[in-house]
Design a protein around this motif. Structure first.
Motif, short mmCIF file in Angstrom:
data_model
loop_
_atom_site.label_atom_id
_atom_site.label_comp_id
_atom_site.label_asym_id
_atom_site.label_seq_id
_atom_site.Cartn_x
_atom_site.Cartn_y
_atom_site.Cartn_z
N THR A 6 22.39 26.47 50.14
CA THR A 6 23.74 25.88 50.14
C THR A 6 24.77 26.81 50.79
OG1 THR A 6 24.38 26.81 47.98
CG2 THR A 6 23.20 24.71 47.98
N TYR A 7 24.39 28.04 51.10
CA TYR A 7 25.32 29.00 51.67
C TYR A 7 25.47 28.78 53.18
CZ TYR A 7 24.77 31.64 47.28
OH TYR A 7 24.74 32.02 45.97
N LYS A 45 19.69 27.76 45.93
CA LYS A 45 21.04 28.31 45.96
C LYS A 45 21.38 28.86 47.35
CE LYS A 45 21.74 31.93 43.37
NZ LYS A 45 21.98 32.76 42.16
#
Length: 254
Positions: A204-205, A201
Motif C-alpha cells: 500500500t506504500y 502493508k
C-alpha cells in the motif's frame, strides 16, 4: 523450469509477487536454477504491477542448502568454476538491483549460498528451525561470493565467526540477534501470517518511495557487479583443488 528443480512466480491483486524455488536435494541450487532465479527476480522488478516481492523456497526442513555438490564435482576448469559461482553472484545482484523491496521467508536451515540468498533480501522472516551455517571453508572454497551480502547484514565480526566455524550451525535466534533475520517465529504458520501481513502493508506504500528507500539500503554496493564476479573467480579456482574434490567425494559416500 528445469528437470531437477523449478522456479515459480505468482502475483496477486494487491501486487505481491511470490517467487518460489525448489530442488529435490534440500533446495540446493545448480547453475541453471540460479540463473532462472536471478532472471525471475529481475523481471519481477521491472513489472509495474509488482509492489513487493516475497522470496521463498518449498519444503519444510531446509530453506536452501547452497551449491549443488553434483555440479561442483563436475567442474573441470576455471572457466566452468567461475561460471557456476557467478550464479550466486547473479542472484545476489538481482536482489540488490531489482528495484522492489524483497521479503525473505526462511522456513528451515540455510547453508552456504542459502545464507547469502537470505542476506540479499531486504527484510527477512524466519522460523526457529532456520539455523545458519557457512560451510564453504570446510570444503576448501570459502564463502567468497556470498560474503559481501552476509557481512553487509551481520557485520564483519559475526561473518568471520560463521565463515571460520564452518562445521557448526548457529541458531535462528543468533541470526536474529546479528541482524540477518528481522523476526523469528515458533511455527511456519505464524511466520507465513506475518509475511503476508507485512507484504500487504508494504504493497500500500508509494512504489517510488520504496524504490528510493531500497537505493539507500544498498548504497555503497554499486561495485558489486564486478566484485562478486571476481570473488566467483576465486571460488571457481579453489573448487578444482584436490582438497575440495576429495571432500565432496567423501561426503557423497557417507
Amino acid at each position: 523450469m528445469t528437470l531437477t528443480g523449478k522456479v515459480d512466480i505468482t502475483l496477486d491483486e494487491a501486487g505481491i509477487a511470490v517467487i518460489s524455488f525448489f530442488h529435490p536435494s534440500h533446495n540446493s541450487l545448480p547453475g541453471a536454477l540460479l540463473n532462472e532465479l536471478a532472471q525471475t527476480i529481475l523481471q519481477a522488478g521491472k513489472e509495474e504491477r509488482v509492489k513487493v516481492i516475497v522470496l521463498r523456497s518449498e519444503g519444510e526442513r531446509t530453506f536452501c542448502a547452497g551449491a549443488s555438490f553434483d555440479e561442483l564435482i563436475s567442474i573441470q576448469n576455471k572457466v566452468q568454476g567461475m561460471e557456476f559461482f557467478s550464479g550466486f553472484a547473479k542472484v545476489i545482484n538481482a536482489c540488490r538491483t531489482c528495484g522492489k523491496i524483497i521479503i525473505g521467508r526462511v522456513q528451515g536451515k540455510a547453508i552456504g549460498g542459502g545464507v547469502g540468498v537470505a542476506a540479499a533480501t531486504d527484510y527477512c522472516f524466519a522460523t526457529q528451525q532456520a539455523s545458519v551455517k557457512l560451510s564453504e571453508i570446510a570444503l576448501g572454497i570459502g564463502p567468497f561470493v556470498v560474503g559481501p551480502a552476509v557481512e553487509r547484514k551481520i557485520g564483519l565480526s559475526a561473518f568471520s565467526q560463521l565463515a571460520l566455524d564452518a562445521t557448526e550451525f548457529r541458531s535462528a535466534a543468533w541470526a536474529q540477534e546479528k541482524g540477518l533475520y528481522a523476526q523469528v517465529f515458533e511455527t511456519t504458520e505464524a511466520m507465513d501470517a506475518a509475511v503476508q501481513a507485512f507484504a500487504a502493508k508494504l504493497a500500500t506504500y508509494s512504489p517510488d518511495a520504496l524504490a528510493a528507500l531500497k537505493q539507500v539500503f544498498w548504497q555503497g554496493t554499486e561495485h558489486w557487479n564486478k566484485l562478486l564476479v571476481d570473488r566467483a573467480g576465486i571460488s571457481g579456482t579453489l573448487v578444482l583443488s584436490d582438497f575440495t574434490r576429495n571432500f565432496i567425494q567423501d561426503f557423497k559416500l557417507k
